[in-house]
Design a protein around this motif. Structure first.
Motif, mmCIF file in Angstrom:
data_model
loop_
_atom_site.group_PDB
_atom_site.id
_atom_site.type_symbol
_atom_site.label_atom_id
_atom_site.label_comp_id
_atom_site.label_asym_id
_atom_site.label_seq_id
_atom_site.Cartn_x
_atom_site.Cartn_y
_atom_site.Cartn_z
ATOM 1 N N PHE A 87 25.338 63.475 23.297
ATOM 2 C CA PHE A 87 25.820 63.543 24.849
ATOM 3 C C PHE A 87 26.992 62.533 25.113
ATOM 4 O O PHE A 87 27.048 61.515 24.658
ATOM 5 C CB PHE A 87 24.809 63.310 25.936
ATOM 6 C CG PHE A 87 23.879 61.928 25.832
ATOM 7 C CD1 PHE A 87 24.516 60.810 26.325
ATOM 8 C CD2 PHE A 87 22.699 61.994 25.173
ATOM 9 C CE1 PHE A 87 23.604 59.797 26.040
ATOM 10 C CE2 PHE A 87 21.907 60.775 25.168
ATOM 11 C CZ PHE A 87 22.495 59.816 25.725
ATOM 12 N N ALA A 88 27.708 62.993 26.049
ATOM 13 C CA ALA A 88 28.930 62.074 26.952
ATOM 14 C C ALA A 88 28.812 62.782 28.217
ATOM 15 O O ALA A 88 28.997 63.860 28.454
ATOM 16 C CB ALA A 88 30.075 62.499 26.022
ATOM 17 N N ILE A 89 28.508 61.493 29.101
ATOM 18 C CA ILE A 89 28.128 62.041 30.497
ATOM 19 C C ILE A 89 29.099 61.316 31.330
ATOM 20 O O ILE A 89 29.465 60.216 31.295
ATOM 21 C CB ILE A 89 26.744 61.535 30.668
ATOM 22 C CG1 ILE A 89 25.503 62.291 30.071
ATOM 23 C CG2 ILE A 89 26.329 61.816 32.244
ATOM 24 C CD1 ILE A 89 24.299 61.551 29.987
ATOM 25 N N ALA A 90 29.460 61.928 32.379
ATOM 26 C CA ALA A 90 30.277 61.294 33.398
ATOM 27 C C ALA A 90 29.479 61.789 34.921
ATOM 28 O O ALA A 90 29.541 63.071 35.122
ATOM 29 C CB ALA A 90 31.690 61.836 33.457
ATOM 30 N N ILE A 91 29.162 61.215 35.534
ATOM 31 C CA ILE A 91 28.528 61.099 37.051
ATOM 32 C C ILE A 91 29.390 60.320 38.015
ATOM 33 O O ILE A 91 29.699 58.929 37.659
ATOM 34 C CB ILE A 91 27.254 60.533 36.781
ATOM 35 C CG1 ILE A 91 26.362 61.457 35.861
ATOM 36 C CG2 ILE A 91 26.612 60.732 38.329
ATOM 37 C CD1 ILE A 91 25.049 61.124 35.760
ATOM 38 N N TRP A 92 29.765 60.908 39.126
ATOM 39 C CA TRP A 92 30.433 60.488 40.358
ATOM 40 C C TRP A 92 29.223 60.208 41.468
ATOM 41 O O TRP A 92 28.684 61.084 41.601
ATOM 42 C CB TRP A 92 31.441 61.190 40.743
ATOM 43 C CG TRP A 92 32.347 60.601 41.978
ATOM 44 C CD1 TRP A 92 32.057 61.145 43.343
ATOM 45 C CD2 TRP A 92 32.858 59.377 42.164
ATOM 46 N NE1 TRP A 92 32.893 60.717 44.324
ATOM 47 C CE2 TRP A 92 33.287 59.411 43.632
ATOM 48 C CE3 TRP A 92 33.247 58.319 41.223
ATOM 49 C CZ2 TRP A 92 33.797 58.359 44.091
ATOM 50 C CZ3 TRP A 92 33.995 57.499 41.978
ATOM 51 C CH2 TRP A 92 34.453 57.207 43.114
ATOM 52 N N ASP A 93 29.244 58.937 41.752
ATOM 53 C CA ASP A 93 28.103 58.512 42.779
ATOM 54 C C ASP A 93 29.062 58.351 43.943
ATOM 55 O O ASP A 93 29.847 57.251 44.375
ATOM 56 C CB ASP A 93 27.577 57.356 42.457
ATOM 57 C CG ASP A 93 26.379 57.090 43.300
ATOM 58 O OD1 ASP A 93 26.570 56.919 44.535
ATOM 59 O OD2 ASP A 93 25.287 56.436 42.984
ATOM 60 N N LYS A 94 28.769 59.175 45.037
ATOM 61 C CA LYS A 94 29.755 59.305 46.110
ATOM 62 C C LYS A 94 29.391 58.089 47.123
ATOM 63 O O LYS A 94 30.291 57.619 47.793
ATOM 64 C CB LYS A 94 29.541 60.689 46.942
ATOM 65 C CG LYS A 94 30.180 61.669 46.594
ATOM 66 C CD LYS A 94 29.897 63.183 47.167
ATOM 67 C CE LYS A 94 30.133 63.023 48.591
ATOM 68 N NZ LYS A 94 29.793 64.444 49.388
ATOM 69 N N LEU A 139 32.028 55.444 39.403
ATOM 70 C CA LEU A 139 32.126 56.354 38.130
ATOM 71 C C LEU A 139 31.180 55.693 36.956
ATOM 72 O O LEU A 139 31.157 54.597 36.758
ATOM 73 C CB LEU A 139 33.555 56.499 37.642
ATOM 74 C CG LEU A 139 33.619 57.530 36.261
ATOM 75 C CD1 LEU A 139 33.060 59.030 36.594
ATOM 76 C CD2 LEU A 139 35.033 57.538 35.831
ATOM 77 N N PHE A 140 30.250 56.863 36.713
ATOM 78 C CA PHE A 140 29.169 56.338 35.416
ATOM 79 C C PHE A 140 29.670 57.149 34.170
ATOM 80 O O PHE A 140 29.623 58.416 34.186
ATOM 81 C CB PHE A 140 28.063 56.617 35.785
ATOM 82 C CG PHE A 140 26.853 56.469 34.812
ATOM 83 C CD1 PHE A 140 26.326 55.193 34.393
ATOM 84 C CD2 PHE A 140 26.523 57.410 34.255
ATOM 85 C CE1 PHE A 140 25.281 54.960 33.631
ATOM 86 C CE2 PHE A 140 25.391 57.303 33.142
ATOM 87 C CZ PHE A 140 24.813 56.109 32.744
ATOM 88 N N LEU A 141 29.945 56.487 32.945
ATOM 89 C CA LEU A 141 30.114 57.038 31.828
ATOM 90 C C LEU A 141 28.896 56.730 30.863
ATOM 91 O O LEU A 141 28.691 55.450 30.772
ATOM 92 C CB LEU A 141 31.364 56.983 31.098
ATOM 93 C CG LEU A 141 32.578 57.197 32.189
ATOM 94 C CD1 LEU A 141 33.972 56.789 31.448
ATOM 95 C CD2 LEU A 141 32.583 58.535 32.312
ATOM 96 N N ALA A 142 28.404 57.618 29.974
ATOM 97 C CA ALA A 142 27.616 57.136 28.906
ATOM 98 C C ALA A 142 27.812 58.058 27.783
ATOM 99 O O ALA A 142 28.099 59.055 27.780
ATOM 100 C CB ALA A 142 26.038 57.433 29.368
ATOM 101 N N ARG A 143 27.426 57.386 26.546
ATOM 102 C CA ARG A 143 27.495 58.088 25.252
ATOM 103 C C ARG A 143 26.266 57.740 24.504
ATOM 104 O O ARG A 143 25.415 57.003 24.684
ATOM 105 C CB ARG A 143 28.636 57.572 24.657
ATOM 106 C CG ARG A 143 29.197 58.319 23.454
ATOM 107 C CD ARG A 143 30.460 57.872 22.828
ATOM 108 N NE ARG A 143 30.662 58.629 21.561
ATOM 109 C CZ ARG A 143 31.246 58.050 20.668
ATOM 110 N NH1 ARG A 143 31.785 56.545 20.574
ATOM 111 N NH2 ARG A 143 31.753 58.775 19.421
ATOM 112 N N ASP A 144 25.985 59.003 23.682
ATOM 113 C CA ASP A 144 24.617 58.840 22.955
ATOM 114 C C ASP A 144 24.661 57.795 21.874
ATOM 115 O O ASP A 144 25.329 57.128 21.627
ATOM 116 C CB ASP A 144 24.332 60.294 22.287
ATOM 117 C CG ASP A 144 25.406 60.746 21.251
ATOM 118 O OD1 ASP A 144 25.337 59.789 20.167
ATOM 119 O OD2 ASP A 144 26.184 61.374 21.265
#
Length: 659
Positions: A123-130, A135-140
């Motif tokens: 995975f490569a993940i991008a989450i925006w926390d309002k 901004l949160f980014l993560a990689r496997d």
């Protein structure tokens, strides 16, 4: 499988921001040709192109949690999402879709950033926390899926592929001399660096947070290694039982999909093992795919046919010629986004295309087995060199090396003195933490002789090998020699070259998702806890796997000599039918214009390749490195690729403007 892109703190009008995201997504639409979507709010833009594999009807991204306070775009698969969904349901979470993407955003809501430890996937993940405006980014864990970022002025820009960033306003890339020095040593750059100045990868096993407070990075997983007194498995029966349990579950999880899943069948042990386990779990008809070569020195078709007949699969095979490699090499460099020292990624791209041509989106493959179970010749070579180093004057010990490389012409009739010249580099420096790779890196470094003096001056006294030795420090002290060599292969070569240039990139260039059961993190942790003799027993590689599969694979495959996956170079690039574009890239004018390579030295190499009976592996690597770097410069620096027009841009199925 998908592609993602976005930006933080890009202040412009909404039309420009939407247009920019659409352009960024269009550059990576091969990663997700099925649909696309965008999320915009004051400080953030998120975009996704989707290859729909799970929850085909309702999984369109971007997706949110129940109260819309978190928004996600995601590239990859979470194989244990069903179990995680059930866990979250017991905690009161409700879901609008059946996708693994929505499970991720709820996990983040429940557990915070450390939820990544619960994921079994790629995975490569991008989450925006309002609420946090973060901004949160993560990689496997092992870097199967790519994720890059850069900063343009006050704006943070990220994407699944670097080419996406070319569509962000004011981006101007420059090939990094320091990175060139690393590529022409390790075949890859040292993470988080890339081939381009100022462009970085989110390292494997890492997550990041970006906000007005700055950027923070945390490593959540590292390759676990054991000292001799810490091996968990020293007994074959116990190890075989645990491997069987873990690998079977890893394959079962990777068969989860709402579309057909196929497999690669190369004729080697690794793909035959994955096929065997697939057939045990799901005896229904399985489609398998392989690639052969018109040049017999590279061809494994006979073994592929044996395996296909043995497993009774619905098998498809294609044949690859040097001309095929030449005609597709430009596209392969475009998708690799890095200098290449081998042509081997090109046949992998053609193989992926043959899968896609049959309307299949997912293939299971055997990558990782060689790294984890001692399959590479470099592991044997290290063992022999250490044995030889105990008696450096021995005439007989270096002769053991002849067994490893029967496919190299210069090895067939090599005597002890020739072997000493070729393999004796820093023979006695066995205390070096990177001893296993010193010879390979030294040979590869000779490519730097082709650089211009200006480029050598730009590199200066930077030494990649000293850098990695310094970074390692005493980290590998007290570990056995195989573990040290595996650490280097798994942390440097596998993610930086194998999974990028031959894995994710060649699959996704053709909208194909690869799945890798050997790279299930549980199996990695198991393999790194094995006694080394269960992996490399004497000079018998993958000992545990071979012994376990006795009677479950054809003997001709189980007992076949190790054959490295290679593809032709000299006959590919030294040819009257070389495509005009490649001829142009090797012309004196283009060599001079790029300013990277010395035109006279390149001409001498080309003349040698045309006229000499034998050329070395370094010559082959050098030619490939020069040509691929020239193409990289032309595409990414000169921006010679076709410019995007409005009619080319992806159509967004979902555009959310949240203000």
């Amino acid at each position: 499988m998908c592609g993602i892109a976005g930006f933080y703190q890009f202040q412009d009008n909404n039309d420009v921001r939407i247009s920019t995201l659409r352009k960024m997504l269009t550059r990576i639409k091969h990663r997700g040709p099925d649909e696309s979507g965008i999320y915009l709010s004051k400080n953030i833009g998120l975009g996704s192109v989707r290859l729909s594999i799970i929850d085909l009807s309702t999984g369109t991204m971007p997706l949110s949690n129940a109260d819309n306070s978190l928004w996600i775009v995601f590239n990859g698969e979470i194989f244990n999402y069903i179990e995680l969904r059930e866990e979250l349901s017991t905690k009161g979470h409700t879901f609008k879709t059946h996708s693994d993407t929505e499970v991720i955003v709820h996990l983040y809501e429940e557990y915070g950033p450390d939820f990544v430890n619960k994921l079994n996937g790629q995975f490569a993940i991008a989450i925006w926390d309002k609420e946090k405006q973060e901004l949160f980014l993560a990689r496997d864990r092992v870097g199967i899926r790519p994720l890059y970022y850069t900063e343009i002025g006050e704006t943070f820009v990220f994407a699944s592929e670097i080419k996406s960033m070319l569509e962000f306003p004011a981006v101007k890339l420059k090939i990094s001399p320091k990175a060139i020095s690393e590529y022409f040593t390790f075949w890859t750059s040292l993470s988080p660096s890339t081939a381009f100045d100022g462009v970085y990868e989110v390292p494997p096993g890492t997550y990041m947070t970006i906000s007005d407070k700055g950027m923070k990075t945390k490593t959540y997983w590292e390759l676990p290694i054991c000292k001799p007194n810490e091996y968990k498995y020293t007994n074959f029966k116990e190890a075989a039982k645990e491997f069987e349990t873990l690998f079977s579950d890893a394959v079962k999880l990777r068969l989860r999909a709402d579309v057909q899943v196929a497999a690669y069948l190369s004729g080697g042990i690794d793909s035959s093992v994955t096929t065997s386990f697939i057939k045990d779990i799901s005896p229904d008809n399985l489609q398998t795919f392989s690639i052969g070569f018109t040049e017999k020195d590279y061809d494994e078709s006979s073994y592929q046919n044996i395996a296909a007949e043995y497993f009774k699969t619905e098998h498809s095979s294609i044949s690859c010629s040097p001309q095929d490699i030449a005609e597709n090499f430009k596209d392969v460099v475009w998708h690799s986004e890095a200098p290449l020292l081998r042509t081997a990624p090109t046949p992998m791209s053609l193989l992926a295309k043959s899968v896609r041509d049959q309307n299949i989106k997912v293939v299971i493959t055997g990558e990782g087995a060689d790294e984890l179970l001692g399959g590479y010749n470099i592991f044997k070579e290290t063992k022999i060199r250490r044995f030889w180093a105990k008696d450096p004057q021995s005439k007989y010990r270096p002769l053991l090396l002849k067994k490893l490389y029967p496919y190299l012409p210069q090895m067939k009739n090599a005597n002890s003195n020739v072997l000493k010249m070729f393999f004796g580099f820093k023979l006695s420096e066995t205390s070096s933490p990177v001893y296993s790779h010193l010879l390979r890196w030294n040979n590869t470094s000779r490519i730097k002789n082709y650089l211009t003096q200006e480029y050598k001056d730009a590199i200066g006294d930077y030494d990649p090998i000293s850098t990695i030795e310094r970074k390692l420090g005493d980290k590998l002290n007290g570990y056995d020699s195989l573990t040290k060599a595996q650490w280097i292969e798994l942390n440097l070569f596998m993610s930086g070259y194998l999974l990028s240039s031959q894995g994710d990139r060649m699959g996704m260039a053709n909208s194909i998702e690869g799945r890798y059961p050997f790279l299930d993190h549980r199996l990695i942790e198991f393999c790194m806890s094995l006694d080394p003799d269960l992996k490399l027993n004497g000079l018998n590689e993958k000992y545990l796997l071979k012994k376990l599969m006795k009677g479950r694979l054809p003997d001709s495959i189980l007992n076949r000599p190790k054959q490295a996956y290679r593809a032709p170079i000299r006959s590919t690039f030294i040819s009257d039918s070389l495509p005009d574009y490649l001829k142009e890239m090797l012309s004196d004018k283009q060599i001079k214009d790029s300013g990277i390579f010395n035109p006279e030295h390149v001409s001498m190499l080309l003349e040698k390749m045309r006229t000499k009976n034998q050329v070395s592996e370094v010559d082959n690597m050098a030619l490939t490195a020069i040509l691929s770097t020239q193409i990289l410069h032309d595409l990414f620096i000169n921006k010679s690729m076709p410019q995007l027009k409005e009619k080319d841009l992806v159509h967004c199925n979902k555009i959310i403007q949240d203000y």
